[in-house]
Write a protein that holds these residues in place. Structure first.
Motif, PDB file in Angstrom:
ATOM      1  N   TYR A  74       0.833  -1.218   0.000  1.00 22.28           N
ATOM      2  CA  TYR A  74       0.000   0.000   0.000  1.00 22.28           C
ATOM      3  C   TYR A  74       0.864   1.264   0.000  1.00 22.28           C
ATOM      4  CZ  TYR A  74      -4.709  -1.862   0.369  1.00 22.28           C
ATOM      5  OH  TYR A  74      -5.911  -2.463   0.072  1.00 22.28           O
ATOM      6  N   LEU A  78       0.407   3.861  -3.035  1.00 18.91           N
ATOM      7  CA  LEU A  78      -0.118   5.203  -2.785  1.00 18.91           C
ATOM      8  C   LEU A  78       0.885   6.280  -3.199  1.00 18.91           C
ATOM      9  CD1 LEU A  78      -1.802   4.549   0.691  1.00 18.91           C
ATOM     10  CD2 LEU A  78      -2.965   5.140  -1.450  1.00 18.91           C
ATOM     11  N   SER A 135     -11.230   3.417   3.457  1.00 17.62           N
ATOM     12  CA  SER A 135     -11.562   3.291   2.032  1.00 17.62           C
ATOM     13  C   SER A 135     -11.241   4.557   1.244  1.00 17.62           C
ATOM     14  CB  SER A 135     -13.033   2.928   1.881  1.00 17.62           C
ATOM     15  OG  SER A 135     -13.843   3.898   2.525  1.00 17.62           O
ATOM     16  N   SER A 136     -11.259   5.730   1.899  1.00 18.37           N
ATOM     17  CA  SER A 136     -10.961   6.967   1.171  1.00 18.37           C
ATOM     18  C   SER A 136      -9.499   7.011   0.711  1.00 18.37           C
ATOM     19  CB  SER A 136     -11.264   8.180   2.061  1.00 18.37           C
ATOM     20  OG  SER A 136     -10.461   8.140   3.237  1.00 18.37           O
ATOM     21  N   THR A 138      -7.336   3.838   0.807  1.00 20.23           N
ATOM     22  CA  THR A 138      -6.907   2.530   0.289  1.00 20.23           C
ATOM     23  C   THR A 138      -7.870   1.919  -0.730  1.00 20.23           C
ATOM     24  OG1 THR A 138      -8.057   1.344   2.075  1.00 20.23           O
ATOM     25  CG2 THR A 138      -5.798   2.052   2.513  1.00 20.23           C
ATOM     26  N   GLY A 139      -9.035   2.553  -0.917  1.00 17.65           N
ATOM     27  CA  GLY A 139     -10.014   1.986  -1.837  1.00 17.65           C
ATOM     28  C   GLY A 139     -10.882   0.916  -1.201  1.00 17.65           C
ATOM     29  N   ASN A 142     -12.360  -2.794  -2.567  1.00 20.87           N
ATOM     30  CA  ASN A 142     -12.038  -2.804  -4.005  1.00 20.87           C
ATOM     31  C   ASN A 142     -10.549  -2.651  -4.265  1.00 20.87           C
ATOM     32  OD1 ASN A 142     -14.755  -3.028  -4.773  1.00 20.87           O
ATOM     33  ND2 ASN A 142     -15.054  -0.810  -4.521  1.00 20.87           N
ATOM     34  N   GLY A 143      -9.825  -2.137  -3.284  1.00 16.01           N
ATOM     35  CA  GLY A 143      -8.385  -1.987  -3.441  1.00 16.01           C
ATOM     36  C   GLY A 143      -8.010  -0.855  -4.380  1.00 16.01           C
ATOM     37  N   LEU A 144      -6.750  -0.841  -4.763  1.00 16.69           N
ATOM     38  CA  LEU A 144      -6.208   0.188  -5.662  1.00 16.69           C
ATOM     39  C   LEU A 144      -5.895  -0.459  -7.002  1.00 16.69           C
ATOM     40  CD1 LEU A 144      -3.769   1.935  -3.140  1.00 16.69           C
ATOM     41  CD2 LEU A 144      -6.040   2.722  -3.854  1.00 16.69           C
ATOM     42  N   VAL A 145      -6.471   0.070  -8.055  1.00 21.54           N
ATOM     43  CA  VAL A 145      -6.271  -0.464  -9.404  1.00 21.54           C
ATOM     44  C   VAL A 145      -5.448   0.529 -10.213  1.00 21.54           C
ATOM     45  CG1 VAL A 145      -7.418  -1.352 -11.458  1.00 21.54           C
ATOM     46  CG2 VAL A 145      -8.514  -1.600  -9.230  1.00 21.54           C
ATOM     47  N   PHE A 235      -1.956  -3.897  -8.900  1.00 20.22           N
ATOM     48  CA  PHE A 235      -3.180  -3.922  -8.101  1.00 20.22           C
ATOM     49  C   PHE A 235      -2.840  -4.390  -6.684  1.00 20.22           C
ATOM     50  CE2 PHE A 235      -6.526  -6.748  -6.397  1.00 20.22           C
ATOM     51  CZ  PHE A 235      -7.549  -5.831  -6.249  1.00 20.22           C
ATOM     52  N   SER A 237      -5.177  -5.120  -2.791  1.00 21.79           N
ATOM     53  CA  SER A 237      -6.414  -5.043  -1.995  1.00 21.79           C
ATOM     54  C   SER A 237      -6.139  -5.693  -0.644  1.00 21.79           C
ATOM     55  CB  SER A 237      -7.557  -5.764  -2.710  1.00 21.79           C
ATOM     56  OG  SER A 237      -7.421  -7.166  -2.560  1.00 21.79           O
TER      57      SER A 237
END
Length: 330
Positions: A74, A78, A135-136, A138-139, A142-145, A235, A237
């Protein structure tokens, strides 16, 4: 008895060089890219298992290894999605994981036995829950795509054949660093701490400090490997590194062997292809992993690498005996 790593001979160096050469040529002779993908995953797994082996070298087994890989993944994702070069964020991810491990380890490594295992496990679960709740950033689930690919002086590693040599280089560098660490005075103190902590302390060695250093190095490698995997898959998550990933790395270490650097290599070579080859039996993978672990503990408690080392020891004894007989015969 303090564990020793295998002594290398010139022919051993030739064998290692041949193995590395064959591994480097894989993209050219692999039947398809699936095997290149499998080899890349194997390189990342090797780094994670070597990190776990360093912690085990000092007498502890971490069930939170996946948590540090998740943190590293992460952090790198990020930062790189905000414009940082991925080649830099890989090392930042490893550094962040190492700093967290140093702070956490200084506290929890005073615990003994199952208590350390439980707290390390709790850390990995907290990391997953934070990734879900924030979630704001790390997503969430759904994670980070669309994590940016790694770029080296403008050469972008987008495809599997492009990424594999870089992953192989990182794995070999980690292997070399681990081998050098085991042969250093710190490596000897780590082995002595694992063998008999009280006796080592009586020699004036601060075993708590030795374990914290080992935990920091091993977790930092996990953070780097988690970031490397994130940029490979593009990706990440909360499901990328769960409790089961920590179990699988531990299984690879136990099956391969905890003594030296050969054991993690053997464990990764044997167990990395299993999940991919058993995709048609989804749901049974963890059962098969557990079965392999139980069988290994029953019949080869020191790992598969110990079989090779025992064979080499018998060969060495036979050579020495033959030489003595030759000297005694007139």
């Amino acid at each position: 008895m303090i564990a020793h790593t295998a002594q290398f001979k010139p022919m051993s160096y030739v064998g290692v060089a041949a193995a590395v050469g064959l591994a480097a040529l894989l993209p050219w002779f692999a039947p398809n890219q699936f095997y290149v993908h499998l080899a890349t995953v194997g390189c990342i797994n090797l780094m994670l298992v070597l990190g776990l082996a360093i912690i085990a070298r000092a007498g502890q087994l971490s069930m939170g290894h996946g948590g540090f890989a998740l943190v590293g993944g992460y952090v790198s994702a990020l930062l790189s999605m905000r414009g940082w070069p991925p080649l830099v964020t890989l090392f930042v991810a490893g550094l962040v994981a190492a700093v967290i491990a140093a702070a956490l380890g200084w506290i929890i490594l005073r615990l003994r036995g199952v208590y350390f295992v439980l707290v390390a496990f709790a850390f990995s679960q907290i990391a997953v829950l934070l990734a879900l709740d924030m979630s704001s950033v790390t997503g969430g689930a759904n994670g980070l795509v669309g994590v940016p690919p790694i770029s080296i002086f403008g050469y972008v590693l987008r495809t599997k054949p492009q990424f594999y040599p870089f992953a192989l280089g990182c794995a070999l560098a980690t292997l070399l660093l681990t081998w050098l660490l085991y042969r250093s005075p710190l490596g000897t103190m780590m082995a002595a701490t694992a063998e008999n902590q009280r006796l080592t302390e009586s020699s004036g060695i601060d075993t708590h400090r030795v374990q914290v250093i080992a935990f920091t190095i091993g977790s930092g490698i996990a953070g780097f490997a988690g970031a490397l995997s994130t940029h490979y898959l593009r990706f990440i998550s909360p499901d990328s590194y769960t409790f089961w990933e920590s179990v699988s790395y531990l299984t690879m270490l136990v099956v391969g062997g905890r003594d030296g650097v050969l054991g993690p290599v053997v464990g990764v070579l044997v167990l990395t292809p299993l999940p991919e080859l058993l995709r048609s039996t989804e749901g049974l993978q963890h059962i098969i992993y557990g079965g392999v672990l139980v069988l290994c503990l029953m019949f080869v408690p020191n790992g598969l690498a110990s079989v090779v080392q025992a064979w080499r020891s018998r060969q060495r004894v036979a050579e020495i005996s033959a030489a003595r007989v030759a000297e005694e015969v007139p």
